[in-house]
Enzyme design. Structure first.
Site, PDB file in Angstrom:
ATOM      1  N   TYR A  12      -8.848   4.889   8.188  1.00  0.00           N
ATOM      2  CA  TYR A  12      -8.993   5.122   9.630  1.00  0.00           C
ATOM      3  C   TYR A  12     -10.048   6.208   9.803  1.00  0.00           C
ATOM      4  O   TYR A  12      -9.878   7.326   9.308  1.00  0.00           O
ATOM      5  CB  TYR A  12      -7.684   5.626  10.232  1.00  0.00           C
ATOM      6  CG  TYR A  12      -6.606   4.577  10.421  1.00  0.00           C
ATOM      7  CD1 TYR A  12      -5.761   4.209   9.380  1.00  0.00           C
ATOM      8  CD2 TYR A  12      -6.419   3.976  11.667  1.00  0.00           C
ATOM      9  CE1 TYR A  12      -4.765   3.251   9.576  1.00  0.00           C
ATOM     10  CE2 TYR A  12      -5.419   3.027  11.860  1.00  0.00           C
ATOM     11  CZ  TYR A  12      -4.601   2.664  10.811  1.00  0.00           C
ATOM     12  OH  TYR A  12      -3.613   1.732  11.004  1.00  0.00           O
ATOM     13  N   LYS A  69       1.755  -1.243  15.220  1.00  0.00           N
ATOM     14  CA  LYS A  69       3.194  -1.311  15.533  1.00  0.00           C
ATOM     15  C   LYS A  69       3.650  -2.587  16.251  1.00  0.00           C
ATOM     16  O   LYS A  69       4.851  -2.883  16.276  1.00  0.00           O
ATOM     17  CB  LYS A  69       3.591  -0.108  16.412  1.00  0.00           C
ATOM     18  CG  LYS A  69       3.537   1.209  15.682  1.00  0.00           C
ATOM     19  CD  LYS A  69       4.715   1.352  14.741  1.00  0.00           C
ATOM     20  CE  LYS A  69       4.547   2.421  13.708  1.00  0.00           C
ATOM     21  NZ  LYS A  69       4.482   1.957  12.326  1.00  0.00           N
ATOM     22  N   HIS A 126       0.842  -1.203   0.000  1.00  0.00           N
ATOM     23  CA  HIS A 126       0.000   0.000   0.000  1.00  0.00           C
ATOM     24  C   HIS A 126       0.876   1.252   0.000  1.00  0.00           C
ATOM     25  O   HIS A 126       1.693   1.422   0.906  1.00  0.00           O
ATOM     26  CB  HIS A 126      -0.888   0.037   1.245  1.00  0.00           C
ATOM     27  CG  HIS A 126      -1.997  -0.967   1.222  1.00  0.00           C
ATOM     28  ND1 HIS A 126      -3.085  -0.904   2.068  1.00  0.00           N
ATOM     29  CD2 HIS A 126      -2.202  -2.052   0.440  1.00  0.00           C
ATOM     30  CE1 HIS A 126      -3.895  -1.905   1.817  1.00  0.00           C
ATOM     31  NE2 HIS A 126      -3.381  -2.622   0.839  1.00  0.00           N
ATOM     32  N   TYR A 183       4.419   5.787  10.288  1.00  0.00           N
ATOM     33  CA  TYR A 183       3.548   4.670   9.926  1.00  0.00           C
ATOM     34  C   TYR A 183       4.301   3.611   9.106  1.00  0.00           C
ATOM     35  O   TYR A 183       4.130   2.419   9.324  1.00  0.00           O
ATOM     36  CB  TYR A 183       2.317   5.190   9.153  1.00  0.00           C
ATOM     37  CG  TYR A 183       1.204   4.171   9.115  1.00  0.00           C
ATOM     38  CD1 TYR A 183       0.383   3.974  10.225  1.00  0.00           C
ATOM     39  CD2 TYR A 183       0.987   3.393   7.987  1.00  0.00           C
ATOM     40  CE1 TYR A 183      -0.624   3.020  10.201  1.00  0.00           C
ATOM     41  CE2 TYR A 183      -0.018   2.441   7.950  1.00  0.00           C
ATOM     42  CZ  TYR A 183      -0.831   2.268   9.066  1.00  0.00           C
ATOM     43  OH  TYR A 183      -1.824   1.311   9.046  1.00  0.00           O
ATOM     44  N   PRO A 229      -3.447  -1.038  19.190  1.00  0.00           N
ATOM     45  CA  PRO A 229      -3.189  -1.436  17.802  1.00  0.00           C
ATOM     46  C   PRO A 229      -3.353  -0.330  16.754  1.00  0.00           C
ATOM     47  O   PRO A 229      -3.014  -0.552  15.590  1.00  0.00           O
ATOM     48  CB  PRO A 229      -4.217  -2.554  17.560  1.00  0.00           C
ATOM     49  CG  PRO A 229      -5.278  -2.338  18.566  1.00  0.00           C
ATOM     50  CD  PRO A 229      -4.633  -1.710  19.750  1.00  0.00           C
TER      51      PRO A 229
END
Ligand code: FAD
Ligand code: DHB
Length: 406
Positions: A204, A300, A75, A388, A296
């Site tokens: 998200y 990570k 992604h 990220y 979560p």
């Protein structure tokens, strides 16, 4: 009583234990892995899905990256959604070409068990009464029962890779560890559904009814999460109620929403931040969830397990090749630098995207402003993107005996 000896005894065959076992194998260091669940249970356990660039590179450098390369979904970006609108953050453009890869933790574990089996080195499943002792000596011991008989495994070192609820951390005398902990007043209800992902990238969402996350496992399987109270009984959620709430929170003004399908798995996970320091006592070294837990939201946990064991493999290689304990002595501090940055990021993602029962109207408006700033400022998006996709590992791949790449 069966007595055995090895260089490194590893408790736990999750990502941390299996990756460590293979890193040691590549350096010619013996290990025995002791796992209390069955092989099927370990492989079927549905958990993480997002691999950082460095974790994918590490697996490739270790020669166990074939599955990720073949079936992993790379992604280049992700979406942050609020007030009914999705905003894309281009991870790859903002990080000079890095990305995340969606590949189920159970697939990672399956690949690593296959690799372990191919080495012929011992991996015991379904062990019972596992315990570690004599941690301050130069010959610490793992005791367990397997196939009806008692085993005693003498080790030079023990790696506690047995997750948050394991036996290694509690075997360290109270007072030798400092615990830093934060619980959150919510958990995640997660599902797997037989539905083609309706977006190529994760979404998200902060909705007025709470957080929701759109993810996937394959071109045919969608993975979704919903913020719920931490002790929410899963039986209270019919499949219809789950879909109603998912659609309510995720549908955006332009009509985007997840595809619906048969739900094949559902569970509720509580959320906490936790660090036990130092990550070592005598000849016991803790790695992964045994030493630290992140909520979560930042994806990570598995990635930290991977970076811990890279540091541990380097330290053990230094000991066996050069007789030096320097890197062993630095192990905990080296890991904790990266762990604390991931803790901070995970806490920030969590508090920015969830609704708390005790929040005020001011808090919610501040969250919206935070997300508005994040999705409109190149500096803010770059900061999210570099964290990220994963901050650099603290040690190089070469120092742990691998080809360059880290
Ligand atoms: P574990 O995976 O917990 O492995 C420990 C092993 O030790 C287990 O196999 C256990 O059975 C075994 N064990 C326990 N006790 C004993 C004993 N007494 N004797 C012998 N063996 C024992 N992380 C990410 O990076 N990205 C994500 O997207 C992500 N999403 C997540 C989503 C959810 C819903 C959850 C719950 C977690 C998520 N995580 C994510 C976190 C990730 O799953 C964990 O951080 C990861 O599993 C840690 O690996 P580990 O090997 O340290 O521990
Ligand atoms: C997934 C899990 C996470 O914790 C996350 O932040 C993103 C994706 C997943 O399971 O796909």
């Amino acid at each position: 009583m069966t007595r055995q000896a090895t260089q490194v005894g590893i408790v736990g065959a999750g990502p941390a234990g299996l990756l460590l076992g293979h890193l040691l194998h590549l350096n010619g260091i013996d290990s025995v892995i002791v796992e209390d669940r069955s092989r099927e249970h370990v492989i079927d356990r549905v958990r993480a899905g997002v691999l950082e660039q460095g974790t994918v590179d590490l697996m490739a450098a270790m020669g166990v990256g074939g599955g990720v390369e073949h079936a992993g979904l790379r992604h280049a970006g992700l979406y942050i959604s609020f007030l009914g609108q999705r905003h894309r953050i281009d991870l790859t453009e903002l990080t000079g070409g890095k990305a995340i890869t969606v590949y189920g933790q159970n697939e990672v574990v399956r690949d690593l068990i296959d690799a372990r089996t191919a080495t012929g080195r011992p991996l015991y499943f379904e062990t019972e009464d596992v315990g570690v002792a004599e941690l301050d000596s130069t010959e610490p011991v793992i005791r367990f029962r397997h196939g009806g008989s008692a085993h005693e495994l003498r080790c030079d070192f023990i790696a506690g890779c047995d997750g948050f609820h394991g036996v290694c951390r509690p075997s360290i005398p109270s007072g030798a560890l400092t615990v830093y902990e934060r619980e959150y007043p919510f958990g995640w209800l997660g599902i797997l559904a037989e539905a083609a992902p309706s977006s190529d990238e994760l979404v998200y969402t902060l909705h007025e009814r709470g957080f929701a996350l759109f993810s996937m496992r394959s071109p045919k399987v969608t993975r979704l999460y919903l913020q719920v109270p931490p002790d929410e009984p899963i039986e209270q959620w019919s499949d219809d109620a789950i879909w109603d709430e998912m659609l309510r929170r995720m549908t955006t003004r332009d009509g985007w929403k997840p595809n619906i399908g048969r739900i094949t798995q559902k569970s509720v996970t509580p959320m906490r931040s936790f660090v036990a320091a130092p990550m070592r006592h005598g000849r016991l070294f803790l790695a992964g969830d045994a030493a630290h837990i992140v909520p979560p939201t930042g994806a990570k946990g598995l990635n930290l397990a991977a970076s811990d064991v890279l540091v541990l493999a380097r330290a053990l290689k230094g000991f066996y090749e050069r007789g030096s304990s320097d890197w062993l002595n630095e192990y905990s501090d080296t890991c904790l630098r990266r762990v604390w940055k991931a803790q901070r990021f995970s806490w920030w993602m969590t508090s920015t995207l969830h609704r708390s029962p005790d929040e005020t109207a001011f808090d919610h408006q501040r969250q919206i402003a935070d997300l508005d700033y994040l999705t409109s400022s190149c500096a803010a998006m770059t900061s999210l993107a570099e964290q990220y996709v994963g901050l650099p590992m603290e040690v190089s791949f070469e120092s742990a005996g691998l080809p360059a790449g880290g």
